[in-house]
Design a protein around this motif. Structure first.
Motif, short mmCIF file in Angstrom:
data_model
loop_
_atom_site.label_atom_id
_atom_site.label_comp_id
_atom_site.label_asym_id
_atom_site.label_seq_id
_atom_site.Cartn_x
_atom_site.Cartn_y
_atom_site.Cartn_z
N ASP A 1 -50.11 -21.69 -23.71
CA ASP A 1 -49.74 -22.48 -24.89
C ASP A 1 -50.46 -21.97 -26.14
N ALA A 2 -51.73 -21.59 -25.97
CA ALA A 2 -52.52 -21.16 -27.12
C ALA A 2 -52.03 -19.84 -27.70
N PHE A 3 -51.42 -18.99 -26.89
CA PHE A 3 -50.94 -17.69 -27.37
C PHE A 3 -49.42 -17.68 -27.55
N SER A 4 -48.68 -17.65 -26.45
CA SER A 4 -47.22 -17.55 -26.55
C SER A 4 -46.60 -18.83 -27.10
N GLY A 5 -47.11 -19.99 -26.70
CA GLY A 5 -46.58 -21.24 -27.23
C GLY A 5 -46.75 -21.34 -28.73
N PHE A 6 -47.91 -20.97 -29.20
CA PHE A 6 -48.19 -21.00 -30.64
C PHE A 6 -47.26 -20.04 -31.39
N THR A 7 -46.95 -18.90 -30.77
CA THR A 7 -46.21 -17.83 -31.44
C THR A 7 -44.70 -18.01 -31.35
N GLY A 8 -44.23 -18.91 -30.50
CA GLY A 8 -42.79 -19.09 -30.31
C GLY A 8 -42.00 -19.26 -31.59
N PRO A 9 -42.39 -20.17 -32.48
CA PRO A 9 -41.65 -20.33 -33.74
C PRO A 9 -41.63 -19.06 -34.59
N ALA A 10 -42.73 -18.32 -34.60
CA ALA A 10 -42.78 -17.09 -35.38
C ALA A 10 -41.86 -16.03 -34.80
N ALA A 11 -41.79 -15.94 -33.47
CA ALA A 11 -40.91 -14.95 -32.85
C ALA A 11 -39.45 -15.19 -33.27
N LYS A 12 -39.05 -16.44 -33.31
CA LYS A 12 -37.68 -16.76 -33.74
C LYS A 12 -37.49 -16.43 -35.22
N ALA A 13 -38.51 -16.70 -36.04
CA ALA A 13 -38.40 -16.43 -37.47
C ALA A 13 -38.37 -14.93 -37.76
N LEU A 14 -39.06 -14.12 -36.95
CA LEU A 14 -39.01 -12.67 -37.13
C LEU A 14 -37.58 -12.17 -37.00
N VAL A 15 -36.87 -12.68 -35.99
CA VAL A 15 -35.48 -12.27 -35.77
C VAL A 15 -34.59 -12.81 -36.88
N ARG A 16 -34.79 -14.07 -37.22
CA ARG A 16 -33.92 -14.72 -38.21
C ARG A 16 -33.99 -14.02 -39.57
N HIS A 17 -35.16 -13.54 -39.92
CA HIS A 17 -35.33 -12.93 -41.25
C HIS A 17 -35.33 -11.40 -41.21
N GLY A 18 -35.12 -10.83 -40.03
CA GLY A 18 -35.02 -9.38 -39.95
C GLY A 18 -36.29 -8.64 -40.33
N VAL A 19 -37.45 -9.21 -40.00
CA VAL A 19 -38.72 -8.54 -40.29
C VAL A 19 -38.79 -7.24 -39.50
N GLY A 20 -39.20 -6.16 -40.16
CA GLY A 20 -39.14 -4.84 -39.51
C GLY A 20 -40.36 -4.47 -38.69
N HIS A 21 -41.55 -4.84 -39.17
CA HIS A 21 -42.79 -4.37 -38.55
C HIS A 21 -43.79 -5.52 -38.37
N VAL A 22 -44.48 -5.54 -37.24
CA VAL A 22 -45.53 -6.53 -36.97
C VAL A 22 -46.74 -5.80 -36.40
N VAL A 23 -47.90 -6.12 -36.92
CA VAL A 23 -49.18 -5.66 -36.36
C VAL A 23 -49.90 -6.89 -35.83
N GLY A 24 -50.24 -6.87 -34.55
CA GLY A 24 -50.87 -8.03 -33.93
C GLY A 24 -52.25 -7.70 -33.39
N VAL A 25 -53.09 -8.72 -33.29
CA VAL A 25 -54.43 -8.57 -32.73
C VAL A 25 -54.36 -8.92 -31.25
N SER A 26 -54.71 -7.95 -30.40
CA SER A 26 -54.59 -8.14 -28.96
C SER A 26 -55.87 -7.65 -28.28
N ALA A 27 -55.74 -7.20 -27.04
CA ALA A 27 -56.90 -6.87 -26.23
C ALA A 27 -56.64 -5.64 -25.39
N LEU A 28 -57.71 -5.01 -24.95
CA LEU A 28 -57.61 -3.94 -23.98
C LEU A 28 -57.27 -4.51 -22.60
N GLY A 29 -56.83 -3.63 -21.72
CA GLY A 29 -56.66 -4.04 -20.33
C GLY A 29 -55.29 -3.82 -19.75
N ARG A 30 -54.27 -3.59 -20.58
CA ARG A 30 -52.92 -3.39 -20.04
C ARG A 30 -52.92 -2.20 -19.08
#
Length: 298
Positions: A85-114
């Motif tokens: 909830d703290a990560f993906s739940g919080f970001t859900g509205p923004a993910a939809k808005a990125l698509v709705r407004h056609g935003v081209g580029h996003v830089v996010g703060v994440s972590a090592l480990g993948r």
């Protein structure tokens, strides 16, 4: 137009001046989302567009992303919710808005480990990597800043360093791992946001100049603070009990504990440090500039 979330946070307060310095020459408009505009310096408020609100709110991100070319995305810590909830739940509205407004580029703060053996049981890091997948799944060009632990985490230990000469963590005393200054993360973010020729989805490790163990940190702090500093390793079950006792969401606490366990098992050790992944600020420099004044201020 570049939209900056969490502009008054640890990374955002370093990122904004870098973007403000270069924006006029490029004709770039900057817009920030902030709960309390009064926390922005006067000079910043006069130089950016301000959307008041939480970037976890659908209306705020809808207003902020209109006309945006790029977004800096940082999820604020929220120990009152589960990691998902703290990560993906919080970001859900923004993910939809990125698509709705056609935003081209996003830089996010994440972590090592993948890609490491412990990535799927690393608690908060696992949730952060799932967030990366959520944003990349919108189709934007995405760069996840894959960070280790921050030097700045030690500022929480300033009182203990001042009064007892002690700092704590849960990893083995000789476990070397990358560490990074938040100013270096901001510098990498600024470069990506201003030069937007990149496409697709990828991670960008920001590893600091060298790996350090708690024993190494204690030695450097002893030299920089001019007083003996030692490391005390805290058992994971003790950390869990303490944080739950402070009223934090139990699932979030378990996520933090799982992350700490994964870091002790080598979560951050899988990326090669090169000229492209190293960052310049040494721990010695950071101690002299940031930690020493914080400890001596008391």
């Amino acid at each position: 137009m570049i939209v900056i979330t969490a502009p008054t946070g640890n990374i955002g307060r370093h990122l904004l001046p870098l973007l403000l310095e270069s924006a006029p020459g490029r004709g770039e408009v900057l817009r920030v989302i902030v709960r309390d505009p009064a926390r922005l310096p006067d000079a910043v408020r006069e130089s950016v567009e301000v959307v008041t609100g939480s970037h976890g709110d659908a209306d705020a991100v809808d207003r902020a992303f209109e006309g945006a070319d790029a977004v800096f995305w940082l999820v604020p810590p929220d120990a009152s919710r589960s990691p998902r909830d703290a990560f993906s739940g919080f970001t859900g509205p923004a993910a939809k808005a990125l698509v709705r407004h056609g935003v081209g580029h996003v830089v996010g703060v994440s972590a090592l480990g993948r890609g490491t053996p412990v990535a799927d049981r690393a608690g908060l890091v696992t949730a952060s990597l799932a967030l990366d997948d959520l944003i990349a799944g919108t189709g934007v060009a995405y760069r996840a800043l894959a960070n280790p632990s921050f030097f700045e985490n030690l500022l929480e230990e300033a009182g203990s360093l001042r009064e007892k000469g002690v700092f704590t963590d849960t990893v083995a005393a000789d476990r070397r791992a990358p560490l990074v200054a938040v100013a270096d993360i901001a510098a990498v973010a600024a470069g990506l946001l201003t030069e937007r020729s990149w496409t697709g989805s990828d991670s960008v490790p920001v590893l600091g100049p060298r790996d350090l163990s708690p024993e190494d940190l204690a030695r450097v702090m002893t030299e920089q603070l001019g007083r003996p500093v030692r490391y005390e390793r805290q058992p994971l079950d003790e950390l869990h009990t303490t944080l739950v006792g402070h009223g934090l969401h139990e699932a979030f606490v378990q996520g933090l504990v799982d992350m700490k366990r994964a870091k002790d098992e080598g979560l951050d050790a899988g990326v090669l440090r090169t000229s492209a992944t190293a960052s310049p600020t040494t721990f010695e420099e950071w101690c002299a500039r940031t930690l020493r004044p914080a400890v001596l201020a008391g």
